[in-house]
Structures are given as structure tokens and as C-alpha cells.
Write a protein that holds these residues in place. Structure first.
Motif, PDB file in Angstrom:
ATOM      1  N   ALA A 202       5.861   6.336  18.464  1.00  0.00           N
ATOM      2  CA  ALA A 202       4.845   5.308  18.216  1.00  0.00           C
ATOM      3  C   ALA A 202       4.102   5.590  16.906  1.00  0.00           C
ATOM      4  CB  ALA A 202       3.865   5.249  19.383  1.00  0.00           C
ATOM      5  N   ALA A 203       3.802   6.860  16.660  1.00  0.00           N
ATOM      6  CA  ALA A 203       3.110   7.233  15.424  1.00  0.00           C
ATOM      7  C   ALA A 203       3.994   6.987  14.205  1.00  0.00           C
ATOM      8  CB  ALA A 203       2.687   8.695  15.476  1.00  0.00           C
ATOM      9  N   GLU A 204       5.266   7.341  14.311  1.00  0.00           N
ATOM     10  CA  GLU A 204       6.183   7.120  13.190  1.00  0.00           C
ATOM     11  C   GLU A 204       6.281   5.629  12.858  1.00  0.00           C
ATOM     12  OE1 GLU A 204      10.824   8.075  11.864  1.00  0.00           O
ATOM     13  OE2 GLU A 204      10.102   8.639  13.863  1.00  0.00           O
ATOM     14  N   LEU A 205       6.397   4.794  13.892  1.00  0.00           N
ATOM     15  CA  LEU A 205       6.500   3.356  13.678  1.00  0.00           C
ATOM     16  C   LEU A 205       5.216   2.785  13.069  1.00  0.00           C
ATOM     17  CD1 LEU A 205       8.244   2.311  17.029  1.00  0.00           C
ATOM     18  CD2 LEU A 205       9.296   2.423  14.759  1.00  0.00           C
ATOM     19  N   ALA A 206       4.071   3.166  13.624  1.00  0.00           N
ATOM     20  CA  ALA A 206       2.796   2.606  13.166  1.00  0.00           C
ATOM     21  C   ALA A 206       2.462   3.055  11.747  1.00  0.00           C
ATOM     22  CB  ALA A 206       1.676   3.000  14.132  1.00  0.00           C
ATOM     23  N   ALA A 211       2.254   1.899   5.841  1.00  0.00           N
ATOM     24  CA  ALA A 211       2.617   2.227   4.460  1.00  0.00           C
ATOM     25  C   ALA A 211       3.419   1.093   3.825  1.00  0.00           C
ATOM     26  CB  ALA A 211       3.406   3.530   4.426  1.00  0.00           C
ATOM     27  N   GLY A 212       4.352   0.540   4.572  1.00  0.00           N
ATOM     28  CA  GLY A 212       5.164  -0.559   4.049  1.00  0.00           C
ATOM     29  C   GLY A 212       4.345  -1.807   3.784  1.00  0.00           C
ATOM     30  N   ALA A 213       3.444  -2.135   4.716  1.00  0.00           N
ATOM     31  CA  ALA A 213       2.584  -3.307   4.543  1.00  0.00           C
ATOM     32  C   ALA A 213       1.680  -3.129   3.324  1.00  0.00           C
ATOM     33  CB  ALA A 213       1.755  -3.537   5.803  1.00  0.00           C
ATOM     34  N   GLY A 214       1.166  -1.914   3.152  1.00  0.00           N
ATOM     35  CA  GLY A 214       0.319  -1.639   1.989  1.00  0.00           C
ATOM     36  C   GLY A 214       1.075  -1.835   0.689  1.00  0.00           C
ATOM     37  N   ALA A 215       2.328  -1.385   0.644  1.00  0.00           N
ATOM     38  CA  ALA A 215       3.139  -1.566  -0.562  1.00  0.00           C
ATOM     39  C   ALA A 215       3.375  -3.046  -0.846  1.00  0.00           C
ATOM     40  CB  ALA A 215       4.465  -0.833  -0.408  1.00  0.00           C
ATOM     41  N   MET A 216       3.612  -3.846   0.206  1.00  0.00           N
ATOM     42  CA  MET A 216       3.817  -5.281   0.015  1.00  0.00           C
ATOM     43  C   MET A 216       2.553  -5.972  -0.488  1.00  0.00           C
ATOM     44  SD  MET A 216       6.239  -6.338   3.253  1.00  0.00           S
ATOM     45  CE  MET A 216       6.526  -8.010   2.640  1.00  0.00           C
ATOM     46  N   GLU A 225      -0.396 -15.230   2.782  1.00  0.00           N
ATOM     47  CA  GLU A 225       0.999 -15.613   2.589  1.00  0.00           C
ATOM     48  C   GLU A 225       1.944 -14.616   3.240  1.00  0.00           C
ATOM     49  OE1 GLU A 225       0.751 -18.013  -1.683  1.00  0.00           O
ATOM     50  OE2 GLU A 225       0.862 -15.813  -1.657  1.00  0.00           O
ATOM     51  N   LEU A 226       1.644 -13.353   3.116  1.00  0.00           N
ATOM     52  CA  LEU A 226       2.485 -12.321   3.730  1.00  0.00           C
ATOM     53  C   LEU A 226       2.447 -12.417   5.253  1.00  0.00           C
ATOM     54  CD1 LEU A 226       1.550  -9.320   1.411  1.00  0.00           C
ATOM     55  CD2 LEU A 226       3.768 -10.464   1.525  1.00  0.00           C
ATOM     56  N   ARG A 227       1.260 -12.642   5.812  1.00  0.00           N
ATOM     57  CA  ARG A 227       1.145 -12.791   7.266  1.00  0.00           C
ATOM     58  C   ARG A 227       1.911 -14.023   7.750  1.00  0.00           C
ATOM     59  NH1 ARG A 227      -0.860 -16.946   9.483  1.00  0.00           N
ATOM     60  NH2 ARG A 227      -2.764 -16.869   8.239  1.00  0.00           N
ATOM     61  N   ALA A 228       1.811 -15.115   7.024  1.00  0.00           N
ATOM     62  CA  ALA A 228       2.520 -16.341   7.415  1.00  0.00           C
ATOM     63  C   ALA A 228       4.035 -16.146   7.374  1.00  0.00           C
ATOM     64  CB  ALA A 228       2.112 -17.497   6.507  1.00  0.00           C
ATOM     65  N   ALA A 229       4.507 -15.354   6.408  1.00  0.00           N
ATOM     66  CA  ALA A 229       5.949 -15.140   6.273  1.00  0.00           C
ATOM     67  C   ALA A 229       6.541 -14.389   7.467  1.00  0.00           C
ATOM     68  CB  ALA A 229       6.234 -14.378   4.984  1.00  0.00           C
ATOM     69  N   VAL A 230       5.721 -13.597   8.142  1.00  0.00           N
ATOM     70  CA  VAL A 230       6.181 -12.838   9.315  1.00  0.00           C
ATOM     71  C   VAL A 230       6.062 -13.661  10.596  1.00  0.00           C
ATOM     72  CG1 VAL A 230       5.904 -10.660  10.582  1.00  0.00           C
ATOM     73  CG2 VAL A 230       5.379 -10.734   8.159  1.00  0.00           C
TER      74      VAL A 230
END
Length: 270
Positions: A202-206, A211-216, A225-230
């Protein structure tokens, strides 16, 4: 060759030193102070910078002096270095990293008339070179000195220039902001465990998702826009977002940042 004095090389001061060296600054341009000779020796060994236990010696002909001590220590430190700053042929810019100490209070604490002073609200990601550093300049900082301060701070992350009146709001968004994301990630880990995942997974996933969301977010698209795309129509993400909105996540952030800004203002008035 410019001389940079870092007064109080604790976590924030050390992060700045590391950033400066990574950006190509010669370690011999940097003088760091620490109350402990042992700590000074450790800094010198790790980074190759010059060290001093005497703050006055450190600011001797320094182009910029970064004050990285606790807020309550700022007036005493300014009083300590005031005479030396006044004697310098170089117009030493004083840059405070201490929260809640106003430009006016610092101007009152130093006897040097017309001393150029800047006040910075950093945040902890500067420890990994990804900080946000909001800087407000005093009235005696000229354009050349602004450029010097900005270039120096950019070694630790993104620099934004603000009016001092905006710093309480800045504290609420970027200064304290990392803690909000840490709390969200912590809660997401706990939620994963509640759904049956082991805590390590769970920690690895979260953490990786954060980190990935921050990079995006550093790209060209807005958060909305990013939230809508998901969020596919009638999909899983929409169901989750609806629950977060109905649970008052947005309102909680409004209230949290207001409380943070109010507390920042209170501390600044002490």
C-alpha cells in the motif's frame, strides 16, 4: 568572486549549500557557521566549504548573508553582525529564512541604516532541490541584489517574488503545503490496508502515485484538466471523487489554509 555566508548551517542551511554546489558554485565562495565546532568540521568535510564559528568573521565582505537560524534568534544574530555589515565595502544583502520575522522587525534589529534585507518563506522539498522559495524584498534591495538573491535561491528550487503582505497566504499554500500531501499519502496507505493490501505494498503504491502525479503537475495541463482526464464517465474515479467532494475535502482545505495563514500572522505579531 562573490562570497556567500550561510549563518546557521542546519537542515535548511545545509540544503542551500548542497544546492549551490550542485549548481556549480565554488565551495570556496561559501562560508558556513555553526555553534558547534564539531558540526562545522562535518560540514567542511562533506562539502569542502569554508567554516567559521564567528558570525562576524563569516559576513566580512560577504555579498550575501543567509540567516538560517530559528526566528527567535534573528534579532540577536542581526545585532551581532551589524557592525561588521556596516563596515563592509560590499553592500551585504541579508536574506532571512526565518518564518514570522518581518522586514520591519529585522530593519529595527540592525543598526546599519538602509541595510538591504530580504525575507524568504521556503519549504522542506528544498532538501531535495525541489523547494518553493517565496521571497519578499525590503525597500533598500536594488535590482542587482535582487538578481543575486534570486540566482542563489534557485539552487534550492523554484523562486517566486511576492509582496510581504502575501507571505501568510504563501505559508498556508507552499510553506506548510508539503504536510498536506504527506497526510493525504499517509491516509491513502491506511485506506489500502483497510482494503486488504499489506502495508508495504500500500505504501509503495501510494508513494509512487504521489510522485508520479507531482511530476505530471509540472507539465502543461492544469490540475483540473489532469483530474478530468482520469475521470471516465460513470467510472471508478468519478465515484471516488464524488465521495471526496461530498465528504468536504475542498472545504476542509479552505478551512485548513485559513487557519494556517491566521496562525502565521499571529506568530509574526509576536
Amino acid at each position: 568572486m562573490q562570497k556567500i555566508a550561510v549563518l546557521g548551517a542546519g537542515n535548511i542551511g545545509e540544503a542551500l549549500i548542497a544546492g549551490l554546489l550542485n549548481s556549480g558554485v565554488d565551495p570556496k565562495q561559501i562560508v558556513a557557521t555553526n555553534r558547534s565546532e564539531e558540526a562545522s568540521a562535518s560540514i567542511a568535510q562533506r562539502y569542502g566549504v569554508l567554516t567559521e564559528t564567528d558570525n562576524r568573521a563569516a559576513v566580512d565582505e560577504a555579498d550575501v548573508a543567509v540567516l538560517c537560524v530559528k526566528p527567535a534568534q534573528i534579532p540577536q544574530l542581526l545585532d551581532e553582525i551589524s557592525d561588521q555589515v556596516d563596515r563592509n565595502d560590499t553592500g551585504t544583502v541579508l536574506v532571512s529564512m526565518a518564518a514570522g520575522v518581518s522586514l520591519a522587525a529585522m530593519q529595527d534589529a540592525i543598526s546599519t541604516a538602509g541595510a538591504p534585507i530580504a525575507r524568504v518563506m521556503p519549504n522542506t522539498p528544498m532538501l531535495v532541490g525541489k523547494g518553493v522559495l517565496a521571497v519578499a524584498y525590503g525597500r533598500y534591495v536594488d535590482d542587482e541584489q535582487r538578481t543575486l538573491v534570486r540566482d542563489l535561491l534557485q539552487a534550492a528550487g523554484k523562486v517566486v517574488e511576492v509582496n510581504e503582505s502575501q507571505l501568510d497566504a504563501v505559508t498556508a499554500i507552499s510553506g506548510s503545503g508539503p504536510a498536506y500531501y504527506f497526510l493525504m499519502t499517509e491516509a491513502l496507505v491506511d485506506a489500502g490496508v483497510a482494503l486488504g493490501l499489506n502495508r508495504e505494498l500500500a505504501a509503495e503504491l501510494a508513494v509512487s502515485t504521489a510522485a508520479g502525479a507531482g511530476a505530471m503537475l509540472e507539465g502543461e495541463y492544469t490540475p483540473a484538466e489532469l483530474r478530468a482526464a482520469v475521470s471516465s464517465p460513470a467510472g471508478t474515479t468519478v465515484a471516488a471523487i464524488r465521495e471526496l467532494e461530498e465528504s468536504g475535502l475542498r472545504g476542509a482545505l479552505y478551512r485548513a489554509t485559513e487557519a494556517c495563514a491566521e496562525r502565521s500572522a499571529e506568530l509574526g505579531n509576536h
